[in-house]
Design a protein around this motif. Sequence first.
Motif, PDB file in Angstrom:
ATOM      1  N   GLU A 121       1.333  -0.525   0.525  1.00 36.89           N
ATOM      2  CA  GLU A 121       0.167   0.070  -0.442  1.00 36.89           C
ATOM      3  C   GLU A 121       0.741   1.193  -0.010  1.00 36.89           C
ATOM      4  O   GLU A 121       1.685   1.101   0.400  1.00 36.89           O
ATOM      5  CB  GLU A 121      -1.301  -0.229   1.409  1.00 36.89           C
ATOM      6  N   ASP A 122       0.276   2.540  -0.392  1.00 36.79           N
ATOM      7  CA  ASP A 122       1.049   3.520  -0.420  1.00 36.79           C
ATOM      8  C   ASP A 122       2.146   3.815   0.411  1.00 36.79           C
ATOM      9  O   ASP A 122       3.291   3.824   0.414  1.00 36.79           O
ATOM     10  CB  ASP A 122       0.139   4.902  -1.241  1.00 36.79           C
ATOM     11  N   GLY A 123       1.183   4.275   1.237  1.00 40.26           N
ATOM     12  CA  GLY A 123       2.534   4.406   3.540  1.00 40.26           C
ATOM     13  C   GLY A 123       3.461   3.786   3.469  1.00 40.26           C
ATOM     14  O   GLY A 123       4.575   3.593   3.213  1.00 40.26           O
ATOM     15  N   PHE A 124       2.692   1.945   3.295  1.00 42.38           N
ATOM     16  CA  PHE A 124       3.906   0.738   3.636  1.00 42.38           C
ATOM     17  C   PHE A 124       4.685   0.927   1.995  1.00 42.38           C
ATOM     18  O   PHE A 124       6.433   0.744   2.931  1.00 42.38           O
ATOM     19  CB  PHE A 124       2.706  -0.567   4.339  1.00 42.38           C
ATOM     20  N   ARG A 125       4.203   1.550   1.441  1.00 45.25           N
ATOM     21  CA  ARG A 125       5.482   1.697   0.262  1.00 45.25           C
ATOM     22  C   ARG A 125       6.219   2.619   0.065  1.00 45.25           C
ATOM     23  O   ARG A 125       7.992   2.230   0.080  1.00 45.25           O
ATOM     24  CB  ARG A 125       4.694   1.535  -1.481  1.00 45.25           C
ATOM     25  N   SER A 126       5.774   3.631   0.236  1.00 47.08           N
ATOM     26  CA  SER A 126       7.215   4.369   0.834  1.00 47.08           C
ATOM     27  C   SER A 126       7.608   4.277   1.704  1.00 47.08           C
ATOM     28  O   SER A 126       9.229   4.675   1.195  1.00 47.08           O
ATOM     29  CB  SER A 126       5.867   5.798   1.251  1.00 47.08           C
ATOM     30  N   VAL A 127       7.589   3.346   2.608  1.00 44.93           N
ATOM     31  CA  VAL A 127       8.656   3.300   4.290  1.00 44.93           C
ATOM     32  C   VAL A 127       9.563   2.425   3.918  1.00 44.93           C
ATOM     33  O   VAL A 127      10.442   2.758   3.862  1.00 44.93           O
ATOM     34  CB  VAL A 127       7.745   2.926   5.284  1.00 44.93           C
ATOM     35  N   GLN A 130      11.991   3.575   1.261  1.00 51.68           N
ATOM     36  CA  GLN A 130      12.916   5.026   2.069  1.00 51.68           C
ATOM     37  C   GLN A 130      14.429   3.856   2.403  1.00 51.68           C
ATOM     38  O   GLN A 130      15.027   4.084   2.988  1.00 51.68           O
ATOM     39  CB  GLN A 130      11.929   5.777   2.402  1.00 51.68           C
TER      40      GLN A 130
END
Length: 203
Positions: A121-127, A130
């Motif tokens: 998902e978007d939030g988990f994917r960004s983390v 990074q």
Amino acid sequence: MTEPREEQVAPEGQEPTAPAPEGSVAEEQVEAADAADSAVPDSPAGLVDEADEVDEVTRLETALSERTADLQRLQAEFLNYKRRVDRDRDLVKQNATYAALAPITEVLDTIDRAREHAPLEDGFRSVADQLERAVAGLGLTKFGAPGDPFDPALHEALSHIGQDPEVTVTTCKVIAKSGYRIGDRVFRAAQVLVVDPAEPAGE
């Protein structure tokens, strides 16, 4: 009574020769004696002095050669010491990096398993992205993919799962955990399931 000196009569057509003065004969004798003295070779004392000078020069040259060899040996020892210090410093740095990254690789394994089940998902994917960029900046790179030839220096075989007619060498079929390396050094071997080439028919 002194007899009168006879005067020499010059032949006709020549001037009479005057007798040499008595003083000039004495001077010639002194000059001849001086010349004889100068022709006498150096005394043994002079030869000894020259030999001593030669020995002193030889001794100094030998001492200079020894000191030069000592300096060259010290320089070589210092360079070897500096290389060892630099190598040890690099090893300490690498070991500290490994100690810091070891627990992070477990997090990366969890991210890989989550990707296998469904897109992140978007939030988990960004983390996740990074985190992967951060460890890549420290030199950590991932390796291991299905279809790679098995290499015991890179892979840890958890199991053989049979034969595969499509391969000609033992091959990684399933990647249980990705491997990681830092530079040319393997940080963690990839854990894999492998297949072997199919045996020819009739054997």
